[in-house]
Design a protein around this motif. Structure first.
Motif, PDB file in Angstrom:
ATOM      1  N   LYS A  93     -15.594  12.343   0.701  1.00  0.00           N
ATOM      2  CA  LYS A  93     -14.351  12.312   0.035  1.00  0.00           C
ATOM      3  C   LYS A  93     -13.759  10.865   0.322  1.00  0.00           C
ATOM      4  CE  LYS A  93     -10.306  14.724  -0.477  1.00  0.00           C
ATOM      5  NZ  LYS A  93      -9.924  16.051  -1.052  1.00  0.00           N
ATOM      6  N   LYS A  94     -13.331  10.312  -0.718  1.00  0.00           N
ATOM      7  CA  LYS A  94     -12.683   8.960  -0.730  1.00  0.00           C
ATOM      8  C   LYS A  94     -11.476   8.748  -0.008  1.00  0.00           C
ATOM      9  CE  LYS A  94     -15.484   6.776  -4.329  1.00  0.00           C
ATOM     10  NZ  LYS A  94     -15.496   5.981  -5.611  1.00  0.00           N
ATOM     11  N   ILE A  95     -11.129   7.949   0.567  1.00  0.00           N
ATOM     12  CA  ILE A  95      -9.817   7.985   1.230  1.00  0.00           C
ATOM     13  C   ILE A  95      -9.240   6.529   1.157  1.00  0.00           C
ATOM     14  CG2 ILE A  95      -8.507   8.174   3.347  1.00  0.00           C
ATOM     15  CD1 ILE A  95     -10.483  10.237   4.287  1.00  0.00           C
ATOM     16  N   ALA A  96      -7.854   6.446   0.677  1.00  0.00           N
ATOM     17  CA  ALA A  96      -7.240   5.090   0.979  1.00  0.00           C
ATOM     18  C   ALA A  96      -6.083   5.103   1.888  1.00  0.00           C
ATOM     19  CB  ALA A  96      -6.620   4.798  -0.427  1.00  0.00           C
ATOM     20  N   ILE A  97      -5.909   4.243   2.718  1.00  0.00           N
ATOM     21  CA  ILE A  97      -4.990   4.223   3.696  1.00  0.00           C
ATOM     22  C   ILE A  97      -3.843   3.336   2.858  1.00  0.00           C
ATOM     23  CG2 ILE A  97      -4.444   3.801   5.871  1.00  0.00           C
ATOM     24  CD1 ILE A  97      -7.346   4.387   6.726  1.00  0.00           C
ATOM     25  N   VAL A  98      -2.773   3.424   3.070  1.00  0.00           N
ATOM     26  CA  VAL A  98      -1.619   2.538   2.473  1.00  0.00           C
ATOM     27  C   VAL A  98      -0.638   2.385   3.294  1.00  0.00           C
ATOM     28  CG1 VAL A  98      -0.432   2.029   0.341  1.00  0.00           C
ATOM     29  CG2 VAL A  98      -2.585   3.072   0.018  1.00  0.00           C
ATOM     30  N   LYS A 128     -10.603   2.663   2.226  1.00  0.00           N
ATOM     31  CA  LYS A 128     -10.295   1.388   1.707  1.00  0.00           C
ATOM     32  C   LYS A 128      -8.561   1.231   2.050  1.00  0.00           C
ATOM     33  CE  LYS A 128     -13.514  -0.430  -0.784  1.00  0.00           C
ATOM     34  NZ  LYS A 128     -14.531   0.518  -1.312  1.00  0.00           N
ATOM     35  N   MET A 129      -8.349   0.215   1.965  1.00  0.00           N
ATOM     36  CA  MET A 129      -6.598  -0.114   2.164  1.00  0.00           C
ATOM     37  C   MET A 129      -5.872  -0.637   1.327  1.00  0.00           C
ATOM     38  SD  MET A 129      -4.793  -1.731   5.565  1.00  0.00           S
ATOM     39  CE  MET A 129      -5.902  -0.966   7.026  1.00  0.00           C
ATOM     40  N   GLY A 130      -4.802  -0.070   0.829  1.00  0.00           N
ATOM     41  CA  GLY A 130      -4.046  -0.601  -0.227  1.00  0.00           C
ATOM     42  C   GLY A 130      -2.637  -1.233   0.642  1.00  0.00           C
ATOM     43  N   HIS A 131      -1.908  -1.861  -0.200  1.00  0.00           N
ATOM     44  CA  HIS A 131      -0.677  -2.399   0.341  1.00  0.00           C
ATOM     45  C   HIS A 131       0.634  -2.172  -0.541  1.00  0.00           C
ATOM     46  CE1 HIS A 131      -3.561  -4.217   2.824  1.00  0.00           C
ATOM     47  NE2 HIS A 131      -2.635  -4.466   3.847  1.00  0.00           N
ATOM     48  N   ILE A 132       1.662  -1.662   0.103  1.00  0.00           N
ATOM     49  CA  ILE A 132       2.931  -1.692  -0.738  1.00  0.00           C
ATOM     50  C   ILE A 132       3.952  -2.246  -0.006  1.00  0.00           C
ATOM     51  CG2 ILE A 132       4.702  -0.097  -1.806  1.00  0.00           C
ATOM     52  CD1 ILE A 132       2.824   2.139  -1.996  1.00  0.00           C
ATOM     53  N   TYR A 175       5.731  -5.831  -3.466  1.00  0.00           N
ATOM     54  CA  TYR A 175       4.116  -6.036  -3.677  1.00  0.00           C
ATOM     55  C   TYR A 175       3.640  -4.729  -3.596  1.00  0.00           C
ATOM     56  CZ  TYR A 175      -0.215  -7.919  -2.372  1.00  0.00           C
ATOM     57  OH  TYR A 175      -1.646  -8.222  -2.182  1.00  0.00           O
ATOM     58  N   CYS A 176       2.340  -4.896  -4.509  1.00  0.00           N
ATOM     59  CA  CYS A 176       1.639  -3.383  -4.590  1.00  0.00           C
ATOM     60  C   CYS A 176       0.295  -3.925  -5.079  1.00  0.00           C
ATOM     61  CB  CYS A 176       2.479  -2.626  -5.444  1.00  0.00           C
ATOM     62  SG  CYS A 176       1.392  -0.910  -5.540  1.00  0.00           S
ATOM     63  N   LYS A 177      -0.806  -3.539  -4.021  1.00  0.00           N
ATOM     64  CA  LYS A 177      -2.187  -3.760  -4.541  1.00  0.00           C
ATOM     65  C   LYS A 177      -3.071  -2.473  -3.797  1.00  0.00           C
ATOM     66  CE  LYS A 177      -5.756  -6.515  -5.685  1.00  0.00           C
ATOM     67  NZ  LYS A 177      -5.751  -7.118  -6.779  1.00  0.00           N
ATOM     68  N   LEU A 178      -3.535  -1.904  -4.837  1.00  0.00           N
ATOM     69  CA  LEU A 178      -4.189  -0.712  -4.377  1.00  0.00           C
ATOM     70  C   LEU A 178      -5.657  -0.877  -4.867  1.00  0.00           C
ATOM     71  CD1 LEU A 178      -1.577   1.879  -5.760  1.00  0.00           C
ATOM     72  CD2 LEU A 178      -1.766   1.126  -3.353  1.00  0.00           C
ATOM     73  N   PRO A 179      -6.576  -0.084  -4.156  1.00  0.00           N
ATOM     74  CA  PRO A 179      -8.004  -0.039  -4.505  1.00  0.00           C
ATOM     75  C   PRO A 179      -8.135   0.129  -6.014  1.00  0.00           C
ATOM     76  CG  PRO A 179      -7.657   1.180  -2.762  1.00  0.00           C
ATOM     77  CD  PRO A 179      -6.206   0.858  -2.832  1.00  0.00           C
ATOM     78  N   SER A 238      12.535   4.563   1.024  1.00  0.00           N
ATOM     79  CA  SER A 238      11.429   3.827   0.815  1.00  0.00           C
ATOM     80  C   SER A 238      10.153   4.788   0.757  1.00  0.00           C
ATOM     81  CB  SER A 238      11.124   2.888   1.971  1.00  0.00           C
ATOM     82  OG  SER A 238      12.249   2.265   2.673  1.00  0.00           O
ATOM     83  N   ALA A 239      10.001   5.654   1.210  1.00  0.00           N
ATOM     84  CA  ALA A 239       8.998   6.554   1.126  1.00  0.00           C
ATOM     85  C   ALA A 239       8.772   7.214  -0.262  1.00  0.00           C
ATOM     86  CB  ALA A 239       8.696   7.678   2.103  1.00  0.00           C
ATOM     87  N   ALA A 240       9.919   7.667  -0.731  1.00  0.00           N
ATOM     88  CA  ALA A 240      10.080   8.528  -2.223  1.00  0.00           C
ATOM     89  C   ALA A 240       9.650   7.238  -3.195  1.00  0.00           C
ATOM     90  CB  ALA A 240      11.362   9.093  -2.258  1.00  0.00           C
ATOM     91  N   ALA A 241      10.130   5.917  -3.014  1.00  0.00           N
ATOM     92  CA  ALA A 241       9.846   5.017  -4.064  1.00  0.00           C
ATOM     93  C   ALA A 241       8.400   4.502  -4.073  1.00  0.00           C
ATOM     94  CB  ALA A 241      10.808   3.798  -3.653  1.00  0.00           C
ATOM     95  N   ALA A 242       8.010   4.486  -2.665  1.00  0.00           N
ATOM     96  CA  ALA A 242       6.419   4.156  -2.516  1.00  0.00           C
ATOM     97  C   ALA A 242       5.646   5.238  -3.137  1.00  0.00           C
ATOM     98  CB  ALA A 242       6.025   4.089  -1.123  1.00  0.00           C
TER      99      ALA A 242
END
Ligand code: PRP
Ligand code: URA
Length: 209
Positions: free
Chosen positions: A70-75, A96-100, A115-119, A139-143
């Protein structure tokens, strides 16, 4: 509606009490936020599917279990989510890590994205979205909106402390998202801070106030 999991493990609760304390300085605060996130990751990942493999021990062949690819992204939501993300990565180093990048406008309390950069393969990954504080939930709802627009389908939101208002907003706008928290506090004050909460998470993590 997404469920809310309050993680009551004694180690999580003990460490949370220390970071609530106004006398806890940034070094200890950062270390404990990372440790709590690692402990929370254990619970958040407990439904990951397993598959059987064969391994050879020094004695014999054995049937064993591994996580089934299972592939996971931590953001993390910047900036306060960064330390939690590192704590979760300790348990899932292949993620993999993304950032918002979002900040809450102090007057309107509305989130502003910077800023937004995702795998690249984000549509195939289960996302663990992290931010210590779920206050108004804006913030969470927008993210979650941003990452869904970019193709994310499966999201778990992991926060240290939530206000009932923030939980209600995320559940209303994103009923498919499960929420994991260490505590649900009483309410918000007139500046949108969680009562009793722990103050401004970003400032306490990075010593900016
Ligand atoms: C804090 C916190 C959340 C947000 C929660 O970040 O880390 O992202 O506020 O508030 P909400 O639920 O009402 O939107 P902040 O905007 O202070 O930015 P920072 O991480 O850069 O300090
Ligand atoms: N953001 C924080 O860092 N703390 C709060 O209590 C609310 C929003």
């Amino acid at each position: 509606m997404g469920s809310v999991h309050v993680l009551e493990h004694p180690l999580i609760q003990h460490k949370l009490s220390i970071i609530r304390d106004v006398n806890t300085g940034p070094k200890e605060f950062r270390e404990l936020v990372g440790e709590i996130a690692t402990l929370m990751a254990y619970e958040v990942t407990k439904d990951l599917p397993l598959e059987e493999v064969e391994v050879e021990t020094p004695i014999a062949k054995a049937k064993a279990k591994v996580i089934s690819g299972k592939k996971i992204a931590i953001v993390p939501i910047l900036r306060a989510g960064l330390v939690m993300a590192d704590g979760i990565m300790k348990l899932i180093p292949a993620a993999k890590m993304g950032h918002i990048g979002l900040y809450r406008d102090p007057d309107s309390l509305k989130p502003v994205e910077y800023y937004c950069k995702l795998p690249a393969d984000i549509g195939e990954r289960e996302m663990i979205l992290v931010d210590p504080m779920l206050a108004t939930g804006g913030s969470a709802a927008a993210a979650i909106d941003f990452v869904k627009q970019r193709g994310t389908k499966h999201i778990k939101l992991v926060c240290l402390i939530a206000a009932p208002e923030g939980i209600a907003l995320v559940q209303k706008e994103h009923p498919d998202v499960d929420i994991y928290v260490a505590a649900v506090d009483e309410c918000l004050n007139s500046h949108g801070y969680i009562i009793p909460g722990l103050g401004d998470a970003g400032d306490r993590l990075f010593g900016t106030k």
